[in-house]
Design an enzyme around this catalytic site. Structure first.
Site, PDB file in Angstrom:
ATOM      1  N   PHE A 221      31.151 123.711 114.605  1.00  0.00           N
ATOM      2  CA  PHE A 221      32.101 123.986 113.232  1.00  0.00           C
ATOM      3  C   PHE A 221      33.696 123.043 113.704  1.00  0.00           C
ATOM      4  O   PHE A 221      34.095 123.352 113.539  1.00  0.00           O
ATOM      5  CB  PHE A 221      32.366 124.986 113.416  1.00  0.00           C
ATOM      6  CG  PHE A 221      31.585 125.551 113.045  1.00  0.00           C
ATOM      7  CD1 PHE A 221      30.459 125.872 112.363  1.00  0.00           C
ATOM      8  CD2 PHE A 221      30.984 127.072 114.601  1.00  0.00           C
ATOM      9  CE1 PHE A 221      29.674 127.237 112.174  1.00  0.00           C
ATOM     10  CE2 PHE A 221      29.738 127.889 114.504  1.00  0.00           C
ATOM     11  CZ  PHE A 221      29.189 127.740 113.217  1.00  0.00           C
TER      12      PHE A 221
ATOM     13  N   GLY B 189      22.931 122.625 113.881  1.00  0.00           N
ATOM     14  CA  GLY B 189      21.935 123.628 113.199  1.00  0.00           C
ATOM     15  C   GLY B 189      22.304 123.591 112.155  1.00  0.00           C
ATOM     16  O   GLY B 189      21.483 124.924 111.394  1.00  0.00           O
TER      17      GLY B 189
ATOM     18  N   ARG C 174      22.524 115.806  95.092  1.00  0.00           N
ATOM     19  CA  ARG C 174      21.714 116.048  95.053  1.00  0.00           C
ATOM     20  C   ARG C 174      21.121 117.228  96.399  1.00  0.00           C
ATOM     21  O   ARG C 174      22.048 116.655  97.626  1.00  0.00           O
ATOM     22  CB  ARG C 174      20.518 114.879  95.434  1.00  0.00           C
ATOM     23  CG  ARG C 174      18.838 115.113  96.110  1.00  0.00           C
ATOM     24  CD  ARG C 174      18.803 113.882  95.822  1.00  0.00           C
ATOM     25  NE  ARG C 174      18.343 113.701  94.414  1.00  0.00           N
ATOM     26  CZ  ARG C 174      17.890 112.567  94.152  1.00  0.00           C
ATOM     27  NH1 ARG C 174      17.600 111.046  94.953  1.00  0.00           N
ATOM     28  NH2 ARG C 174      17.156 111.996  92.879  1.00  0.00           N
ATOM     29  N   ILE C 175      20.305 118.183  96.121  1.00  0.00           N
ATOM     30  CA  ILE C 175      20.081 119.380  96.921  1.00  0.00           C
ATOM     31  C   ILE C 175      18.942 118.838  98.872  1.00  0.00           C
ATOM     32  O   ILE C 175      17.528 118.300  97.562  1.00  0.00           O
ATOM     33  CB  ILE C 175      20.135 120.486  97.185  1.00  0.00           C
ATOM     34  CG1 ILE C 175      21.822 120.990  96.782  1.00  0.00           C
ATOM     35  CG2 ILE C 175      20.027 121.516  98.295  1.00  0.00           C
ATOM     36  CD1 ILE C 175      22.642 120.768  97.695  1.00  0.00           C
TER      37      ILE C 175
ATOM     38  N   GLN D 274      22.788 126.388 105.806  1.00  0.00           N
ATOM     39  CA  GLN D 274      24.300 126.140 105.620  1.00  0.00           C
ATOM     40  C   GLN D 274      25.846 126.798 104.871  1.00  0.00           C
ATOM     41  O   GLN D 274      26.482 127.266 105.022  1.00  0.00           O
ATOM     42  CB  GLN D 274      24.523 124.490 105.169  1.00  0.00           C
ATOM     43  CG  GLN D 274      24.570 123.468 106.315  1.00  0.00           C
ATOM     44  CD  GLN D 274      24.583 123.781 107.548  1.00  0.00           C
ATOM     45  OE1 GLN D 274      26.231 123.150 107.660  1.00  0.00           O
ATOM     46  NE2 GLN D 274      24.213 124.719 108.805  1.00  0.00           N
TER      47      GLN D 274
ATOM     48  N   GLY E 141      27.923 121.784 103.970  1.00  0.00           N
ATOM     49  CA  GLY E 141      28.514 122.632 104.615  1.00  0.00           C
ATOM     50  C   GLY E 141      29.797 123.387 105.563  1.00  0.00           C
ATOM     51  O   GLY E 141      29.764 124.434 105.217  1.00  0.00           O
ATOM     52  N   GLU E 142      30.535 122.267 104.453  1.00  0.00           N
ATOM     53  CA  GLU E 142      31.941 123.082 104.584  1.00  0.00           C
ATOM     54  C   GLU E 142      32.339 123.590 103.077  1.00  0.00           C
ATOM     55  O   GLU E 142      33.261 124.408 103.297  1.00  0.00           O
ATOM     56  CB  GLU E 142      32.844 122.061 104.719  1.00  0.00           C
ATOM     57  CG  GLU E 142      32.397 121.156 105.893  1.00  0.00           C
ATOM     58  CD  GLU E 142      33.800 120.501 107.135  1.00  0.00           C
ATOM     59  OE1 GLU E 142      33.910 120.744 107.987  1.00  0.00           O
ATOM     60  OE2 GLU E 142      34.069 119.385 105.970  1.00  0.00           O
TER      61      GLU E 142
END
Ligand code: MOS
Length: 732
Positions: A243, A469, A615-616, A625, A691-692
């Protein structure tokens, strides 16, 4: 590979592997305990010793002397190394505070000694015997008190922006808001503590550690130890969360290196949990003033965001105004950041630094403005959308579908059932719903990789990219599989080793897009090598079903590799596309809460996030996430706060008993929807990051839901019971 024109059709677009919901390729190792984390490396031929750190017991001052005689005599002790023994050490580039060395104490729990013993317990017991004589100095620990002395940070940190005439537009606006919001200091609280094993071999050092950024660590550790970077080998293949707390070198690695030298054996050092919040970095507290003016139709005409935060001298501001520069339209605008010198531990990056606390404030303010205008908060946001950078209107966004996120989210969530504040009840619970926009920039960082094809037809990817992670192993394997036309089980991925090409690393939600783009570039090189070896024209070869094909000739990849195999290596470098186009990610958070009418206890009932983030690459790992980030947002809204002792200068609740984070029982229902989007400006992968983004705005959506449930507007996080109980309706 230089990426300076928008991506066109490429092999990734086949989406046979990329974009598919593939479970983590490292999942089995993790769930069966076979993924080896830093502290767990065990060579049966090595007798490890254990180092236990000692933290400073004053926040600021000088160490006059240290008495380690009792510690040295204690059972099992092999060595004691103090900060005075090693003298002044050079500081690396990335930290503000020194990690070790010299007699100056810059913050509480700064590492001042390591005690090395045969066992962990012996080291811990002996560490308690180290006696220190300090000359304590006065320090500044109270952000609110230090506001008056806060100064403009260096220009490189872009403290101020202004467009139009904010003051005039705000004064003449018929509807205005002027409120101040606060966010507290927060701690990363990742599950795995900072941990390192150091082993010397002559003048060469190997460190197994837990690092998001292998190359940054390597440089900074080499600088700190005064050794040649080439003599330093870092390994960090598995990481139990970071993090942002593991972006930069930390004391565990430095102490392990000195401890191992003194003991003449490999040494393991983990930071004990109660040392972590004060010894390492944290997200700095902010005080944020927001002013918004709008016309009666709800169009924003003036918007200003000022933020105050503190850090050790030489540090930087928490960039909480960042999103306000880009999120909403408005011709007249200003932002400003001011930085106070505080002697608390070092403030630094924590997940979505800037935007996370910035949106905690801004998205309450937007909710408040909508109410003043008697507008639905979803509609108010849609009305004030902008498709260009509002500070530089000639600069468009590469992609921006905030409106789509808000509209789809409202529909799926049942937003139209929302009622006015304090009007829904379910037994003892006051029920409310809240919404907030999510926004986080897309950063482009160079990233390298090496890809090898062997005679078994197995492709091995090597890069110093890390997996904190997030699923890096899996999306990197997907990328290489797609590029070479292989199933994913024909790809092996090796990460987190300083002998591999330097990658973007894991930070700023850029890791997914940038590291896979680096693997893409290396795979292009490997494809060329394969085509060349076979005498194919690399323009028209197809890699499919484990074969490489050109015209009517097809060769199995294993055969193409030959007995020596083939390799490709490259680094993706970024041109100007992030300058000509603003690249950001967008989302909308919807939350339903219940607030106990008698106690003020808030419970999350359901959460929905809709994300537009290019795009994922893998919907399973991306969803993980986002739900993890949403959970962190619950912590930020309701529980998390490092309590500052403003007299003694430290964080009081420095363990997981006193610093509260959500657990499973706090999170009953989460849903995530990804918009079907590709962004050709972002990379050949056309992906961005999530992720953020998943954290950005959630806490404000919860604050807004609490307001909708109770009619109580709390502008100071976390929203604990005491801030609600006085305002709750009388229960007969
Ligand atoms: Mo992130 S705070 O850049 O790990």
């Amino acid at each position: 590979m230089q990426f300076d024109t928008p991506a066109t059709t490429n092999p990734i677009d086949r989406l046979k592997v990329v974009g598919q919901p593939i479970h983590r390729i490292d999942g089995e190792r993790k769930t069966t305990g076979r993924a080896i984390y830093a502290y767990e490396w065990n060579d049966p031929n090595v007798s490890y010793a254990y180092g236990y750190p000692v933290g400073a017991a004053i926040p600021k001052g000088r160490i006059k002397s240290m008495d380690v005689s009792d510690a040295k005599k204690a059972l099992g002790v092999l060595a004691v190394v103090t900060t005075l023994d090693v003298g002044d050490l050079k500081k690396g580039d990335f930290n503000t505070a020194k990690l070790f060395g010299g007699d100056q104490v810059q913050h509480y729990h700064q590492a001042i000694a390591v005690v090395v013993a045969e066992t962990f317990e012996q080291a811990r017991a002996a560490a308690a015997l180290v006696r220190v004589d300090y000359a304590e100095e006065k320090g500044a620990f109270d952000l609110e008190k230090a506001m008056d002395t806060a100064a403009k940070p260096e220009e490189s940190q872009e403290p101020d922006t202004a467009v139009g005439d904010f003051d005039a537009a705000f004064t003449s606006a018929p509807v205005t808001l002027d409120e101040t919001y606060t966010t507290p200091d927060q701690s990363h609280c990742m599950m795995e503590p900072h941990a390192s094993i150091a082993a010397w071999n002559g003048d060469e050092l190997t460190v197994w550690t837990s690092s998001q950024m292998i190359d940054w660590w390597r440089s900074d550790l080499a600088t700190t130890l005064g050794i040649d970077k080439e003599k330093l080998h870092l390994m960090s293949p598995f990481i139990g969360g970071g993090f942002g707390g593991k972006l930069f070198l930390r004391a565990d690695a430095v102490l392990a290196a000195f401890g191992a030298k003194a003991a003449g054996r490999p040494v393991k050092v983990a930071l004990p949990r109660p040392l972590m919040p004060n010894n390492t970095t944290h997200r700095p507290a902010t005080i944020q003033r927001i002013r918004i003016g709008a016309d009666r139709d709800g169009r924003i005409t003036a918007i200003a965001h000022q933020s105050w935060s503190g850090d050790l001298p030489g540090g930087g501001p928490e960039t909480a105004v960042n999103q306000t520069r880009l999120l909403y339209a408005g011709v007249n605008r200003m932002t400003a950041m001011r930085l106070a010198a505080l002697d608390l531990p070092e403030g630094n990056a924590m997940r979505a630094p800037g935007e996370a606390p910035g949106l905690m404030a801004l998205e309450i303010a937007i909710d408040e403005m909508a109410e003043k205008l008697a507008m639905d908060p979803v509609q108010f946001r849609i009305l004030n959308d902008t498709q260009v950078d509002p500070e530089n209107p000639e600069r468009p966004f590469s992609q921006r579908n905030l409106i789509g996120c808000l509209e789809l989210g409202a529909e799926r969530f049942g937003w139209n059932q929302r009622r006015g504040p304090g009007s829904r009840r379910d037994g003892n619970w006051l029920i409310g719903v809240g919404v907030a926009a999510a926004f986080r920039n897309n950063l482009l960082v160079p990233s390298g990789a090496r890809v090898r094809l062997d005679r078994e037809g197995i492709v091995t990817v090597e890069t110093d990219m890390t997996d904190i992670g997030t699923g890096s192993y899996t999306i990197i394997a997907q990328t290489a599989a797609e590029m070479l036309g292989l199933p994913i089980d024909k790809v092996a991925v090796r990460l987190g080793d300083s002998r591999f090409p330097v990658s973007a690393g894991s930070g700023g939600q850029f890791g997914g897009n940038c590291s896979t783009a680096g693997v893409y570039a290396a795979c292009v090189k490997l494809r060329e090598a394969i085509a060349q070896k076979l005498g194919f024209n690399s323009e028209d070869v197809v890699f499919e079903n484990g074969q490489v094909r050109s015209g009517n000739r097809a060769v199995p990849l294993a055969e193409a590799a030959g007995s020596d195999g083939l390799a490709g290596e490259d680094t993706i470098q970024w041109g100007d596309l992030s300058k000509t186009h603003q690249q950001s990610t967008f989302g909308a958070h919807f939350v339903e809460v219940g607030v106990d009418v008698a106690t003020g206890e808030t419970r999350i009932r359901r959460m929905l996030a809709v994300c537009a983030a290019g795009r994922i690459l893998n919907p399973i790992t991306a969803r993980s996430q986002v739900i993890g980030a949403m959970t962190m947002g619950v912590g930020g809204a309701l529980y998390e706060e490092l309590a500052v002792d403003t007299r003694s200068g430290f964080f009081v609740n420095h363990d997981l008993a006193g610093y509260e984070v959500p657990v499973h029982a706090d999170i009953p229902h989460q849903e995530v929807i990804f918009m079907n989007e590709t962004d050709p400006m972002s990379s050949p992968m056309k992906a961005k990051g999530v992720g953020e983004l998943g954290l950005c705005g959630v806490s404000a959506a919860i604050a807004n839901a609490i307001y909708n449930a109770t009619g109580i507007r709390v502008r100071h996080y976390p929203i604990t019971l005491d801030k609600l109980i006085g305002g709750l309706p009388d229960v007969a």
